[in-house]
Design an enzyme around this catalytic site. Structure first.
Site, PDB file in Angstrom:
ATOM      1  N   ASN A  92       0.796  -1.227   0.000  1.00  0.00           N
ATOM      2  CA  ASN A  92       0.000   0.000   0.000  1.00  0.00           C
ATOM      3  C   ASN A  92       0.828   1.277   0.000  1.00  0.00           C
ATOM      4  O   ASN A  92       0.261   2.366  -0.098  1.00  0.00           O
ATOM      5  CB  ASN A  92      -1.005   0.016   1.159  1.00  0.00           C
ATOM      6  CG  ASN A  92      -1.990  -1.120   1.048  1.00  0.00           C
ATOM      7  OD1 ASN A  92      -2.559  -1.346  -0.014  1.00  0.00           O
ATOM      8  ND2 ASN A  92      -2.170  -1.856   2.127  1.00  0.00           N
ATOM      9  N   ARG A 135      -3.573   7.819  -0.160  1.00  0.00           N
ATOM     10  CA  ARG A 135      -4.102   6.999   0.936  1.00  0.00           C
ATOM     11  C   ARG A 135      -4.023   7.741   2.262  1.00  0.00           C
ATOM     12  O   ARG A 135      -2.939   8.067   2.734  1.00  0.00           O
ATOM     13  CB  ARG A 135      -3.291   5.703   1.032  1.00  0.00           C
ATOM     14  CG  ARG A 135      -3.684   4.814   2.179  1.00  0.00           C
ATOM     15  CD  ARG A 135      -2.749   3.619   2.281  1.00  0.00           C
ATOM     16  NE  ARG A 135      -3.123   2.810   3.415  1.00  0.00           N
ATOM     17  CZ  ARG A 135      -2.261   2.175   4.183  1.00  0.00           C
ATOM     18  NH1 ARG A 135      -0.970   2.248   3.923  1.00  0.00           N
ATOM     19  NH2 ARG A 135      -2.676   1.463   5.192  1.00  0.00           N
ATOM     20  N   TYR A 170      -0.721   9.446   6.704  1.00  0.00           N
ATOM     21  CA  TYR A 170       0.515   9.132   5.990  1.00  0.00           C
ATOM     22  C   TYR A 170       1.134  10.319   5.251  1.00  0.00           C
ATOM     23  O   TYR A 170       2.208  10.184   4.666  1.00  0.00           O
ATOM     24  CB  TYR A 170       0.274   7.981   5.007  1.00  0.00           C
ATOM     25  CG  TYR A 170      -0.194   6.731   5.702  1.00  0.00           C
ATOM     26  CD1 TYR A 170       0.672   5.998   6.507  1.00  0.00           C
ATOM     27  CD2 TYR A 170      -1.512   6.294   5.590  1.00  0.00           C
ATOM     28  CE1 TYR A 170       0.242   4.867   7.169  1.00  0.00           C
ATOM     29  CE2 TYR A 170      -1.947   5.154   6.248  1.00  0.00           C
ATOM     30  CZ  TYR A 170      -1.069   4.445   7.037  1.00  0.00           C
ATOM     31  OH  TYR A 170      -1.495   3.321   7.690  1.00  0.00           O
ATOM     32  N   ASN A 194      10.431  -0.135   5.001  1.00  0.00           N
ATOM     33  CA  ASN A 194       9.099   0.156   5.509  1.00  0.00           C
ATOM     34  C   ASN A 194       8.234  -1.027   5.094  1.00  0.00           C
ATOM     35  O   ASN A 194       7.762  -1.088   3.964  1.00  0.00           O
ATOM     36  CB  ASN A 194       8.533   1.459   4.960  1.00  0.00           C
ATOM     37  CG  ASN A 194       7.191   1.805   5.588  1.00  0.00           C
ATOM     38  OD1 ASN A 194       6.517   0.943   6.144  1.00  0.00           O
ATOM     39  ND2 ASN A 194       6.793   3.056   5.478  1.00  0.00           N
ATOM     40  N   GLU A 240      14.225  -0.015  10.225  1.00  0.00           N
ATOM     41  CA  GLU A 240      12.785  -0.070   9.962  1.00  0.00           C
ATOM     42  C   GLU A 240      12.224   1.343  10.092  1.00  0.00           C
ATOM     43  O   GLU A 240      12.514   2.037  11.064  1.00  0.00           O
ATOM     44  CB  GLU A 240      12.127  -0.999  10.986  1.00  0.00           C
ATOM     45  CG  GLU A 240      10.640  -1.109  10.881  1.00  0.00           C
ATOM     46  CD  GLU A 240      10.047  -1.941  12.009  1.00  0.00           C
ATOM     47  OE1 GLU A 240       8.819  -1.889  12.158  1.00  0.00           O
ATOM     48  OE2 GLU A 240      10.792  -2.618  12.760  1.00  0.00           O
ATOM     49  N   HIS A 275       8.669   3.990   9.574  1.00  0.00           N
ATOM     50  CA  HIS A 275       7.220   4.135   9.421  1.00  0.00           C
ATOM     51  C   HIS A 275       6.878   5.612   9.394  1.00  0.00           C
ATOM     52  O   HIS A 275       7.430   6.399  10.170  1.00  0.00           O
ATOM     53  CB  HIS A 275       6.479   3.469  10.585  1.00  0.00           C
ATOM     54  CG  HIS A 275       6.715   1.998  10.644  1.00  0.00           C
ATOM     55  ND1 HIS A 275       6.077   1.111   9.816  1.00  0.00           N
ATOM     56  CD2 HIS A 275       7.554   1.269  11.415  1.00  0.00           C
ATOM     57  CE1 HIS A 275       6.495  -0.113  10.084  1.00  0.00           C
ATOM     58  NE2 HIS A 275       7.409  -0.045  11.044  1.00  0.00           N
ATOM     59  N   ARG A 316      -1.075   4.252  17.536  1.00  0.00           N
ATOM     60  CA  ARG A 316      -2.243   3.922  16.718  1.00  0.00           C
ATOM     61  C   ARG A 316      -2.977   2.719  17.299  1.00  0.00           C
ATOM     62  O   ARG A 316      -2.860   2.428  18.475  1.00  0.00           O
ATOM     63  CB  ARG A 316      -1.784   3.687  15.276  1.00  0.00           C
ATOM     64  CG  ARG A 316      -1.208   4.984  14.670  1.00  0.00           C
ATOM     65  CD  ARG A 316      -0.919   4.879  13.223  1.00  0.00           C
ATOM     66  NE  ARG A 316      -2.131   4.562  12.476  1.00  0.00           N
ATOM     67  CZ  ARG A 316      -2.113   4.064  11.256  1.00  0.00           C
ATOM     68  NH1 ARG A 316      -0.965   3.844  10.640  1.00  0.00           N
ATOM     69  NH2 ARG A 316      -3.237   3.793  10.628  1.00  0.00           N
TER      70      ARG A 316
END
Length: 148
Positions: A11, A18, A23, A74, A98, A100, A107
């Site tokens: 995605n 989105r 994001y 990611n 990593e 994000h 969240r």
């Protein structure tokens, strides 16, 4: 010349469209363009890959072995349940950061756990598109520390 591969999961090709409130409004291409500029300034090579398919991401991680010095990853939703991606990172033995865009720890409960984090050298989350540039800076520092 150092080589970093940036791998994006499901995605993330929809960035800018989105849920921009979560994001951000930048497209994945815009984030890649920013990273390319950062890489050029640092004198490193950078390669980009995105897939919505877990197996393709695993195959790409396998391809990185012997070609890249580090991975900026990611994994998207794969973060929370893909032991296969985790095992690919662990097996590759290449420093991985990593990243994000959103703060996964602030969240929904299911997003709080990363199965990737234990095999990454670090995790950066919650800074929007800057998570990538911060992640690349951190990864380069890790690589420099390993050399020194």
């Amino acid at each position: 010349m150092k080589s970093i591969w940036v791998i994006n999961g499901p995605n993330l090709n929809l960035l800018g469209f989105r849920e921009p409130g979560i994001y951000g409004s930048l497209s994945l291409q815009a984030i890649e363009d920013n990273l390319r500029k950062q890489a050029d300034l640092a004198g490193i090579g950078i390669t980009f890959f995105q897939s919505n398919h877990e197996g393709a991401i695993i195959d790409r991680i396998h391809e990185v072995i012997g070609l890249a010095d580090g991975i900026l990853l990611n994994p998207g939703a794969l973060t929370h349940y893909s032991y296969a991606v985790r095992d690919a990172i662990s097996s590759a033995r290449i420093p991985t950061v990593e990243v994000h865009l959103s703060n996964i720890h602030a969240r929904e409960e299911f997003r709080h756990t990363s199965v990737i984090a234990p095999v990454a050298v670090g995790q950066i989350a919650g800074f929007g598109a800057a998570s990538y540039t911060l992640g690349l800076s951190a990864l380069l520092q890790v690589l420099d520390d390993q050399e020194g």
